[in-house]
Write a protein that holds these residues in place. Structure first.
Motif, mmCIF file in Angstrom:
data_model
loop_
_atom_site.group_PDB
_atom_site.id
_atom_site.type_symbol
_atom_site.label_atom_id
_atom_site.label_comp_id
_atom_site.label_asym_id
_atom_site.label_seq_id
_atom_site.Cartn_x
_atom_site.Cartn_y
_atom_site.Cartn_z
ATOM 1 N N GLU A 108 -52.935 6.383 -3.158
ATOM 2 C CA GLU A 108 -51.517 6.037 -2.939
ATOM 3 C C GLU A 108 -51.557 4.074 -2.567
ATOM 4 O OE1 GLU A 108 -48.841 7.917 -1.168
ATOM 5 O OE2 GLU A 108 -47.095 6.662 -1.420
ATOM 6 N N ASN A 186 -48.700 5.030 4.244
ATOM 7 C CA ASN A 186 -46.643 5.460 4.227
ATOM 8 C C ASN A 186 -46.595 5.475 5.727
ATOM 9 O OD1 ASN A 186 -45.728 4.126 2.123
ATOM 10 N ND2 ASN A 186 -45.814 6.664 1.335
ATOM 11 N N THR A 254 -48.603 12.056 2.242
ATOM 12 C CA THR A 254 -47.437 11.769 3.009
ATOM 13 C C THR A 254 -46.277 12.342 3.739
ATOM 14 O OG1 THR A 254 -47.815 9.527 1.941
ATOM 15 C CG2 THR A 254 -45.488 9.471 2.579
#
Ligand code: ZN
Length: 266
Positions: A108, A186, A254
């Motif tokens: 990501e 994140n 996350t």
């Protein structure tokens, strides 16, 4: 010479932190008989010559002053830009590199451009590029070997004084390696110090954060507390240790990271 006099001479040599060097002895003048070993908060010295009694070791506050002095000298050296070697290819060119990114929750961060990740075809490594936050130019890179024959497992290209950073969040977490820094990015800014000890040179990159967590891998919890107390004594406010009970941060996605640091109700 007594200990304090010897210490003054050895400190005057200006040996940087985390170094082991051999040199001519400043006390007996014999050739190459003298060693100095430093860490981020200690300095030790010893002369191998039979006629010489030079030896000693100093830990703690006084040594921190010495480290700060040598660090400042280093600081004014112009930082060279790191030229990416031709062997660095786009990460999509290698399946093992992609697999590593997926398995370690880096994908990501890579997709969103929070981390600049390449594949080094020469060394068979997935490579995390390190930028100098002051110049926004590449300063170095950190490569993780993708097969068991690649040694060392982690390799540092170029500048070794700037930690790898991933993310732009108000709180940061100090972690051991780049994969963990990407995994948290994140939710928190991940800062990888590549090991379990903080370098003096890392500290200036830790300043802009509201809360600074320390979350080394779970086998290094004691080291997390050492780093937290080093930071607190260096004047950092709001330093917290996050103890990892089960896995290293790179094995969490996350949502788990968010719950771990902020609870569900953030
Ligand atoms: Zn000597």
């Amino acid at each position: 010479m007594n200990f304090q006099q010897q210490l003054a001479v050895v400190e005057g040599l200006g040996v940087p932190p985390d170094t082991q060097i051999r040199m001519d002895c400043p006390f007996c003048q014999n050739k190459n008989t003298f060693t100095v070993t430093t860490t981020s908060n200690s300095i030790g010295w010893y002369c191998f010559h039979a006629s010489c009694s030079a030896k000693g070791k100093k830990n703690g506050e006084k040594t921190m002053e010495y480290v700060n002095v040598s660090f400042k000298k280093e600081d004014i050296k112009p930082q060279e830009e790191f030229k990416l070697p031709d062997s660095f290819k786009i990460v999509h060119s290698n399946d093992k590199a992609l697999q590593y990114l997926h398995e370690n929750n880096c994908w990501e961060a890579c997709m969103w451009g929070r981390a600049d990740i390449k594949y080094d075809v020469k060394q068979d490594r997935v490579v995390f590029l390190v930028k100098n936050p002051n110049t926004n130019k590449y300063a170095g890179a950190i490569g993780r070997g993708l097969n068991s024959k690649v040694y060392p497992k982690w390799y540092m290209y170029g500048n070794k004084d700037i930690p790898f950073k991933c993310g732009e969040c108000k709180d940061a977490v100090i972690v051991e390696d780049c994969a963990s820094a990407c995994a948290v990015s994140n939710i928190l800014t991940g800062i990888a110090i590549m090991g379990t000890s903080l370098k003096e040179s890392h500290k200036k990159y830790l300043e802009p954060y509201e809360t600074l967590y320390v979350a080394l891998d779970r086998d290094a919890t004691r080291k997390s507390y050492i780093i937290a107390s080093e930071l607190t004594s260096a004047g950092f406010k709001n330093v917290k240790v996050k103890v990892l009970h089960e896995y290293d941060l790179k094995y969490y996605g996350t949502p788990e990271i968010e719950e771990m640091f902020y609870g569900r109700s953030k």
